[in-house]
Design a protein around this motif. Structure first.
Motif, PDB file in Angstrom:
ATOM      1  N   VAL A  43      -2.007  -0.893  -9.082  1.00  0.00           N
ATOM      2  CA  VAL A  43      -0.656  -0.748  -9.622  1.00  0.00           C
ATOM      3  C   VAL A  43      -0.759  -0.470 -11.122  1.00  0.00           C
ATOM      4  O   VAL A  43      -1.384  -1.239 -11.851  1.00  0.00           O
ATOM      5  N   HIS A  75       7.895   5.019  -6.056  1.00  0.00           N
ATOM      6  CA  HIS A  75       8.376   4.217  -4.928  1.00  0.00           C
ATOM      7  C   HIS A  75       8.057   2.742  -5.170  1.00  0.00           C
ATOM      8  O   HIS A  75       6.970   2.399  -5.616  1.00  0.00           O
ATOM      9  N   GLY A  76       9.017   1.878  -4.852  1.00  0.00           N
ATOM     10  CA  GLY A  76       8.810   0.449  -5.005  1.00  0.00           C
ATOM     11  C   GLY A  76       9.603  -0.125  -6.157  1.00  0.00           C
ATOM     12  O   GLY A  76      10.420   0.551  -6.790  1.00  0.00           O
ATOM     13  N   MET A 118       0.847  -1.197   0.000  1.00  0.00           N
ATOM     14  CA  MET A 118       0.000   0.000   0.000  1.00  0.00           C
ATOM     15  C   MET A 118       0.880   1.243   0.000  1.00  0.00           C
ATOM     16  O   MET A 118       1.962   1.259   0.573  1.00  0.00           O
ATOM     17  N   PRO A 119       0.438   2.371  -0.627  1.00  0.00           N
ATOM     18  CA  PRO A 119       1.212   3.598  -0.612  1.00  0.00           C
ATOM     19  C   PRO A 119       1.424   4.097   0.808  1.00  0.00           C
ATOM     20  O   PRO A 119       0.571   3.951   1.669  1.00  0.00           O
ATOM     21  N   ASP A 120       2.595   4.665   1.042  1.00  0.00           N
ATOM     22  CA  ASP A 120       2.935   5.222   2.346  1.00  0.00           C
ATOM     23  C   ASP A 120       2.755   6.731   2.287  1.00  0.00           C
ATOM     24  O   ASP A 120       3.466   7.427   1.558  1.00  0.00           O
ATOM     25  N   SER A 131       5.760  -7.424  -1.421  1.00  0.00           N
ATOM     26  CA  SER A 131       6.648  -6.352  -1.887  1.00  0.00           C
ATOM     27  C   SER A 131       5.854  -5.096  -2.229  1.00  0.00           C
ATOM     28  O   SER A 131       4.644  -5.159  -2.474  1.00  0.00           O
ATOM     29  N   ARG A 132       6.562  -3.980  -2.263  1.00  0.00           N
ATOM     30  CA  ARG A 132       5.938  -2.733  -2.699  1.00  0.00           C
ATOM     31  C   ARG A 132       6.166  -2.603  -4.206  1.00  0.00           C
ATOM     32  O   ARG A 132       7.304  -2.465  -4.660  1.00  0.00           O
ATOM     33  N   GLY A 181      12.761  -4.008  -0.691  1.00  0.00           N
ATOM     34  CA  GLY A 181      12.821  -2.711  -1.362  1.00  0.00           C
ATOM     35  C   GLY A 181      14.204  -2.324  -1.823  1.00  0.00           C
ATOM     36  O   GLY A 181      14.516  -1.127  -1.956  1.00  0.00           O
ATOM     37  N   GLU A 238      11.662  -8.035  -1.824  1.00  0.00           N
ATOM     38  CA  GLU A 238      10.766  -7.868  -0.677  1.00  0.00           C
ATOM     39  C   GLU A 238      11.222  -6.723   0.228  1.00  0.00           C
ATOM     40  O   GLU A 238      10.395  -6.003   0.803  1.00  0.00           O
TER      41      GLU A 238
END
Length: 621
Positions: free
Chosen positions: A175, A65-66, A1-3, A138-139, A114, A112
């Motif tokens: 995504v 990000h990710g 999930m987005p941070d 994973s992100r 990042g 996993e």
């Protein structure tokens, strides 16, 4: 999930382009695509080979990000792209069957945690429960689906495993996804959208034009000699690909080229896998290697400095032709593509379509694609205009960079020669091949002609005004235009089609093209028309004309690049592309600041290689 605590982007796309790749600005639609994908939008990108498709997902991979998951169909393609990205300082890896178990575990852990920006994976692995579970932990920044035409049964590289990729949207609906291909007609594009569930994706349709490619098609006449002349005259030091229809022909041509002193290798599915891999590695990592191959070779090849592609036999469609010729000149520097095309090819291609076991609707599409290919071969228009028109693009004026522009094709009212040819087919019983028919038309009383009484026919000798080559051209065009067909019983004879009677009875007329005369023996000294072009003969040692001093610098830079590449076990082009070396030759930078301003010299490469290349430049200036 987005941070929510993280900034939206890690870095501005333009800054990434400059810092990592060393390019001052985006090209064409790249900026719009990158902006759309970075903002979270889905995209379907059609962009010609060499126009920078990879940047359209690699830049967002470093901005968002990710980790970006890149679905790639071939191991060689993954390896090359990861090698190139690591040279740039990008955290990239691949997962495929060549890795040891411990390596696989380490890459999965890095994903996993990042610690990766891009992870390349084959479609078969992506849809496994183990990999999908890894994605859940994973992100994920982005899914990039490369060579997206593989999902379509109408595409020329259909891969059934691509059909499962719709699972990405189902499992990870927020995504963004970007699907990319270099060639897809409207039918294939619709298939990509439906099968990947990309109905809401924005379509980015770039020009299909490859302005740096010179297109040539030549009527076959001693095809091996035509190939050798073409390579020796303009591409003596260059890497190139020679495509053949059959494995046996690949082996024969590769052996013959080696006997002529060229560094040639074969590649086809019948070779041992280790031999194939070794030959492919040598083509990628060495300079000046000619790969003779079936279409099994090429889709995963990222080598940017292929200076020529030759088709010894026509492909089955213009999509395949465009894709295969697109492997030349990916760096934007001049490159040539040549197709050798003859009567036997036309007959064989039509037979392959008619004798296939495809469903009726698929066979109908195959016929349409073949008609388009034959029309391209026989056109008197600008090749580039004809090719782009097939892909729905209007090219406003002749390009000046193809054989029909350099040497305009003469046409004539071919109705009477065509009627004579059709009459010869009819009166001999629609059972004989073109060689026998030409003997009848030219009045040659061979044993075969007299034995069958064909010297008594009205058509015997009625075509003495045309040479054997001219009659071959007439018959080739009559088959290409659908007035004649090969005997479906497979006896090698020609038969009249339903179109023929109207032309035979004078109810219809036809214009035919005159093939340019090939000045085979005399051409070496004065003309390139012996292999399909015009212009002065000049052994080429660089992609563009250089002075003697600049040519010496060019070779010195290439030698340095090759040494550095061999030390690291990577292809030379991942150090610097030919286009970047050419900029060094043009600009002759004298310090790191000036070198760092050249296109293709990013911060990491400047740090790693700058002093080596500056030393060579200063020695030569």
């Amino acid at each position: 999930m987005p941070d929510a605590r993280l900034p939206l982007f890690r870095e501005a796309p333009q800054d990434v382009l400059r810092r990592v790749w060393g390019y001052p600005a985006f090209r064409g639609q790249q900026a719009d695509i990158v902006e759309h994908v970075c903002a979270g939008g889905d995209a379907l990108v059609l962009m010609p080979t060499g126009a920078g498709k990879s940047l359209c997902y690699q830049i967002p991979a470093l901005v968002r990000h990710g980790v970006t998951i890149v679905v790639s169909p071939l191991i060689a393609l993954m390896r090359d792209q990861v090698d190139a990205l690591r040279q740039l300082g990008v955290r990239a890896a691949y997962l495929n069957s060549t890795l040891e178990w411990r390596e696989t575990q380490e890459i999965e852990r890095a994903c996993e945690q990042g610690e990766l920006d891009l992870l390349y994976v084959a479609p078969e692995r992506l849809v496994t429960p183990r990999f999908l579970d890894l994605l859940e932990r994973s992100r994920i920044a982005l899914f990039a689906l490369d060579e997206a035409h593989c999902v379509s049964q109408w595409g020329h590289d259909f891969r059934p495993e691509y059909l499962q990729l719709s699972i990405l949207h189902e499992r990870f609906p927020i995504v963004p996804r970007i699907a990319l291909t270099a060639t897809a007609d409207a039918q294939t594009r619709a298939d990509i959208v439906n099968r990947l569930n990309l109905h809401g994706a924005k379509l980015f349709l770039s020009s299909f034009d490859r302005p740096n490619l010179t297109y040539r098609i030549l009527s076959k006449d001693a095809e091996r000699r035509q190939l050798l002349d073409f390579i020796r005259r303009d591409h003596a030091e260059d890497a190139g690909i020679v495509y053949c229809m059959s494995r046996a022909k690949v082996d024969a041509i590769a052996d013959w080229l080696r006997q002529q002193g060229l560094d040639a290798l074969p590649y086809h599915a019948g070779l041992d896998s280790q031999v194939r891999q070794a030959n492919q590695d040598r083509f990628i990592k060495a300079e000046g290697v000619v790969m003779v191959a079936t279409v099994a070779f090429g889709m995963g090849i990222d080598k940017p400095n292929v200076r020529f592609v030759v088709h010894m036999d026509p492909p089955r469609s213009l999509e395949a032709y465009y894709q295969e010729t697109g492997r030349a000149g990916r760096d934007g520097l001049p490159a040539e593509v040549l197709m050798l095309y003859g009567f036997g090819d036309v007959v064989q291609l039509r037979q392959m379509v008619e004798q296939s076991d495809s469903p009726a609707n698929y066979k109908r599409t195959e016929r349409q694609k073949l008609e388009a290919l034959l029309g391209f071969c026989e056109t008197v228009r600008c090749r580039r205009q004809t090719l782009l028109s097939y892909f729905g693009e209007d090219y406003p004026k002749p390009c000046g960079n193809c054989d029909t522009c350099a040497n305009p094709v003469e046409t004539y009212d071919g109705t009477i020669p065509a009627q004579k040819a059709l009459s010869a087919v009819y009166r001999t019983g629609q059972r004989f091949g073109v060689g026998h028919l030409i003997d009848v038309l030219r009045g040659l009383a061979t044993e075969k002609v007299t034995e069958r009484g064909h010297d008594k026919l009205k058509t015997f000798g009625c075509g003495k005004d045309l040479s054997k080559q001219e009659w071959q051209t007439v018959f080739r065009q009559l088959v290409a235009y659908g007035f004649l067909a090969a005997d479906p019983e497979g006896h090698g004879g020609l038969i009249l089609t339903d179109q023929a009677p109207a032309l035979l009875k004078g109810q219809e007329s036809v214009r035919l093209r005159k093939d340019p005369a090939a000045e085979r023996k005399s051409a070496r000294g004065s003309s390139r028309s012996g292999y399909g072009g015009g212009g002065a003969v000049r052994p080429r040692t660089a992609p563009i004309d250089l002075s003697k001093e600049d040519d010496e610098l060019w070779h010195a830079l290439k030698a340095l690049r090759l040494d550095l590449a061999r030390e690291q076990g990577v292809p030379p082009y991942v150090i610097f592309h030919d286009a970047t070396l050419m900029e060094m030759v043009r600009e002759k930078p004298h310090d790191a600041v000036a070198l760092g301003l050249l296109p293709g010299v990013g911060a990491k490469k400047l740090e790693r290689y700058g002093d080596y290349f500056l030393d060579v430049i200063l020695q030569h200036t």
